[in-house]
Write a protein that holds these residues in place. Structure first.
Motif, short mmCIF file in Angstrom:
data_model
loop_
_atom_site.label_atom_id
_atom_site.label_comp_id
_atom_site.label_asym_id
_atom_site.label_seq_id
_atom_site.Cartn_x
_atom_site.Cartn_y
_atom_site.Cartn_z
N THR A 179 0.94 -1.11 -0.06
CA THR A 179 0.18 0.04 -0.04
C THR A 179 0.91 1.28 -0.02
O THR A 179 1.98 1.20 0.80
N GLN A 180 0.61 2.21 -0.80
CA GLN A 180 1.16 3.26 -0.98
C GLN A 180 0.30 4.50 -0.52
O GLN A 180 -0.96 4.59 -0.90
N ARG A 181 0.85 5.27 0.50
CA ARG A 181 -0.12 6.28 1.33
C ARG A 181 0.43 7.73 1.05
O ARG A 181 1.62 7.81 0.76
N ASP A 182 -0.48 8.83 1.36
CA ASP A 182 -0.33 10.12 1.07
C ASP A 182 0.21 10.61 2.62
O ASP A 182 0.32 9.53 3.46
N ALA A 183 0.26 11.75 2.70
CA ALA A 183 0.89 12.22 3.88
C ALA A 183 0.00 12.09 5.21
O ALA A 183 0.42 11.79 6.30
N ASN A 184 -1.25 11.82 4.99
CA ASN A 184 -2.24 11.68 6.03
C ASN A 184 -2.62 9.95 6.13
O ASN A 184 -3.19 9.79 7.10
N GLY A 185 -1.66 9.45 5.52
CA GLY A 185 -1.92 7.83 5.75
C GLY A 185 -2.84 7.39 4.97
O GLY A 185 -3.14 6.29 5.24
N ASN A 186 -3.53 8.22 4.00
CA ASN A 186 -4.52 7.64 3.11
C ASN A 186 -4.07 6.73 2.01
O ASN A 186 -3.05 7.34 1.32
N PRO A 187 -4.61 5.66 1.43
CA PRO A 187 -3.88 5.07 0.72
C PRO A 187 -4.14 5.62 -0.95
O PRO A 187 -5.35 5.97 -1.21
#
Lengths: 432, 296
Positions: A179-187
């Motif tokens: 899983t790759q995520r953004d700065a907020n941890g959202n995938p």
């Protein structure tokens, strides 16, 4: 004047009679066969078969009508049910076709078709049974929907993963790493795309595939002859649902609103997912540069054979059966595999020219000796059962309160199981 | 004798139309009523009579209950959005533009009604997209967190109400404009002389006088909204690449029971319930709006 007119009239009568007899003769020979398919991607295949038939059957005109599956199901129900379909070759899974067979709405296979299909070199007993009802053959086996893991090799490499998941626990571990995520941890790229929303029985079928990986857990089981039971609140059912919920709500390797399925895979929006072999042909057309591979699933896969059935009369039936048989010509089956990607069911054809060139077919064809298969049972309310279960599952997948709550999961599955078994009871099919 | 001949002529002249009407309108309704009392799988020649069993099962069916509630919320939601909005828009177009740009506004408002539903719904699916949709981007400008419009059980219903209202608005505005054009101008002049503001003239002159139009538009909007299906199907159906939560509505449930589950009798009983609901609501609307309008 009168004589001339009389002569002209006589000639006219003769010409009319001759023309009418010629037209009648042509009508007796020329036949139009309509092909009804539930997969739009198969239209070029059927057209290819029709093109190939022109040399041997110049009198047969083939009209291919391939539309999405749900509309196809409605069309078959209305067209065949009302008897207004004409000479039709219909593509259906055996589980659905039986409903029409018991009502005498599909033709029995003629002798030459029986001889071809019954030859064990052509088809194994699994496929012959799926095209038969009560020991009588009604369909010509064509292709099967078989599931396998599709994974993005670049993403696996970037995550340091060298092999494929061998157990369902490993599927979750891999999903977390992928899983790759953004700065907020959202995938932003999901680790494992699961079917979580939409409508129809596909959600339940996908859930069953996952459930099956837990030592062959069967969602619908034949307990005795004509006696069935739905199993959801079982060890396999609980494990499968827990895994869905953990991935969606606890680990967030996938979200309900994330792009999903083959499209997401082809766009690099998910790292892996479980799907049938048609994705290979689809990906070749839509994302030819995608680096991906396939692998068998940990325990086994769904094998959903699609057959060609005929609803026609007299000469029209002969033409329709001729078309159904032509689809199984080796050249056509190779074309199907290479250009569409659905797996042909005929055994004694050398598919290596295609499978050698497209290694992704390996995940579907090179499986362990103890690999198991299941199929949808030929049960009258099968669509209703799966649709009901799917509706419940969609609610569960979107409910974060269920995640990690074993008692709530058990209660949910028991309620879904009871509802499905009530349908079996209503139809007199529930095992005591 | 002549009178009798005229009667016979009139009956004979009307007979073909009445026969066609009976065949395409009355017979199917009768057939649905008959089928709702039978168990039939669409394919079998056997259609056993089961009395009211379908209706008994229906009222214990959780999917039907969900569909009924969703459909009612959508229908009344569309009604509540469409009627006041259409009336206000029609008033603005009629009073404020003095017919100079009326054709432009009328056309702009009416276009969604004639636009093909599927591409329009696909466009709305994109607008509501949780990740890429412009709606969430716009909300983001004001600091609002992105919403999962097509997945949240409440927001997905709201999304359908928005789409249906967007489509229904144009027709309602056109009908209201016809109403406005037929209102006597003298009443507005009298109201003005009495010191009424434009809003008061709208509230106390236009709204009451437009009650017959409101009755017609609300009946048409409500009946149409109770039959919502395609919007739901496109916004959140089996679109595998772009998932969405399927909002269960009555027509969808009916189609599923009829052509996926092969339960024609059961689906017919749903159709009967829908017919009764729509008839009852229409009667209520007629009672509320027509009688009060008549007393004025």
């Amino acid at each position: 004047m009168t004589t001339i007119f009389r002569h002209t009239g006589q000639h006219g009568l003769w010409a009319t009679a001759l023309g009418a007899s010629l037209l009648a003769g042509m009508a007796a020979q020329a036949q139009t066969v309509t092909v009804w398919s539930g997969y739009p991607e198969l239209a070029p295949f059927y057209e290819h078969v029709a093109e190939g038939m022109k040399a041997t059957h110049p009198d047969i005109t083939v009209d291919v009508q391939a539309i999405p599956l749900r509309e196809h199901e409605r069309r078959v129900a209305l067209g065949i049910g009302s008897g207004s379909a004409g000479n039709v070759v219909i593509e259906l899974p055996g589980s659905t076709a039986n409903r029409y067979i018991v009502n005498d709405l599909l033709n029995e296979a003629p002798a030459d078709v029986i001889e071809f299909v019954s030859n064990p070199e052509n088809f194994g007993p699994f496929f012959v049974d799926a095209a038969s009802f009560g020991g009588t053959l009604y369909g010509v086996p064509l292709f099967r929907g078989q599931s396998a893991l599709f994974y993005n090799t670049d993403m696996f490499e970037a995550a340091g993963l060298t092999g494929v998941p061998q157990t369902m626990a490993e599927f979750t571990e891999y999903a977390e790493k992928l899983t790759q995520r953004d700065a907020n941890g959202n995938p932003t790229v999901t680790g494992w795309s699961l079917r979580l929303s939409g409508g129809g029985q596909g959600i339940a079928e996908k859930f069953w595939i996952n459930m099956f990986q837990y030592d062959g857990g069967l969602m619908i089981e034949e307990v005795g002859p004509g006696q069935w039971r739905v199993n959801l609140n079982t060890e396999a059912g609980r494990a499968a649902l827990s895994q869905y919920l953990d991935n969606v709500h606890t680990l967030r390797t996938v979200t309900v609103e994330a792009p999903a399925d083959a499209e997401a895979f082809q766009r690099g929006q998910t790292a892996m997912f479980i799907r049938e072999s048609w994705v290979i042909g689809d990906t070749a057309a839509k994302a030819p540069d995608l680096n991906y591979a396939t692998a068998p699933l940990p325990y086994g896969a769904i094998g959903l054979p699609a057959n060609l059935y005929v609803s026609a009369e007299d000469d029209g039936a002969d033409a329709a059966w001729a078309f159904a048989m032509a689809t199984n010509e080796p050249e056509n089956l190779l074309w199907l595999l290479e250009n569409v990607g659905w797996l042909p069911n005929r055994g004694n054809v050398d598919y290596s020219p295609v499978t050698d060139a497209v290694p992704q077919f390996g995940g579907f064809l090179d499986y362990p000796a103890d690999y198991e298969f299941f199929t949808l049972p030929a049960l009258a309310p099968i669509e209703e059962l799966l649709t009901r279960i799917a509706n419940r599952l969609v609610e569960a997948f979107a409910n974060p309160a269920l995640a990690g709550d074993a008692a709530a999961i058990e209660a949910f599955l028991q309620a879904a199981e009871d509802e499905a078994n009530a349908i079996l009871a209503r139809e007199g099919l529930l095992a005591q | 004798m002549l009178r009798r001949k005229r009667w016979i002529f009139a009956i004979l002249a009307l007979l073909p139309v009445l026969l066609v009407y009976g065949w395409v309108r009355i017979f199917p309704i009768g057939e649905i009523l008959r089928l709702s009392l039978h168990k039939w799988d669409l394919l079998s020649r056997n259609k056993p009579f089961i009395g009211l069993d379908n209706f008994r099962e229906l009222f214990q069916d959780t999917l039907f209950q969900t569909a009924l509630v969703n459909t009612a919320i959508i229908a009344f939601g569309v009604l509540l959005v469409t009627i006041p909005m259409a009336m206000c828009l029609a008033a603005l177009i009629y009073h404020r533009t003095h017919a100079r740009f009326a054709w432009f506004y009328e056309t702009s408002v009416f276009i969604p009604h004639v636009a093909s539903l599927v591409p329009a719904a696909m466009a709305w699916k994109w607008i509501f997209d949780a990740r890429l949709g412009p709606l969430n981007a716009l909300l983001g400008v004001f600091g609002v967190e992105p919403k999962a419009w097509l997945f949240d059980p409440v927001l997905s219903v709201v999304a359908i109400i928005v789409l249906c209202s967007w489509q229904a608005l144009g027709y309602a505005v056109i009908i209201y404009l016809v109403g406005f054009k037929n209102l006597p101008h003298s009443l507005y002049e009298a109201a003005k002389l009495d010191g009424a503001t434009p809003f008061q003239a709208f509230r106390f002159v236009s709204v009451p006088l437009l009650k017959p139009i409101t009755l017609y538009v609300s009946v048409v909007t409500l009946v149409s909204a109770f039959n919502v299906y395609a919007q739901v199907f496109v916004l959140a159906s089996d679109a595998q690449g772009a998932p969405g939560r399927q909002v269960r509505v009555l027509v969808l449930d009916m189609l599923e029971n009829a052509f996926r589950n092969y339960r024609i009798g059961y689906a017919a009983s749903e159709a009967v319930v829908l017919l009764v609901i729509v008839l009852a609501l229409t009667l209520i609307q007629f009672t509320l709006l027509r009688e009060k309008g008549g007393r004025r």
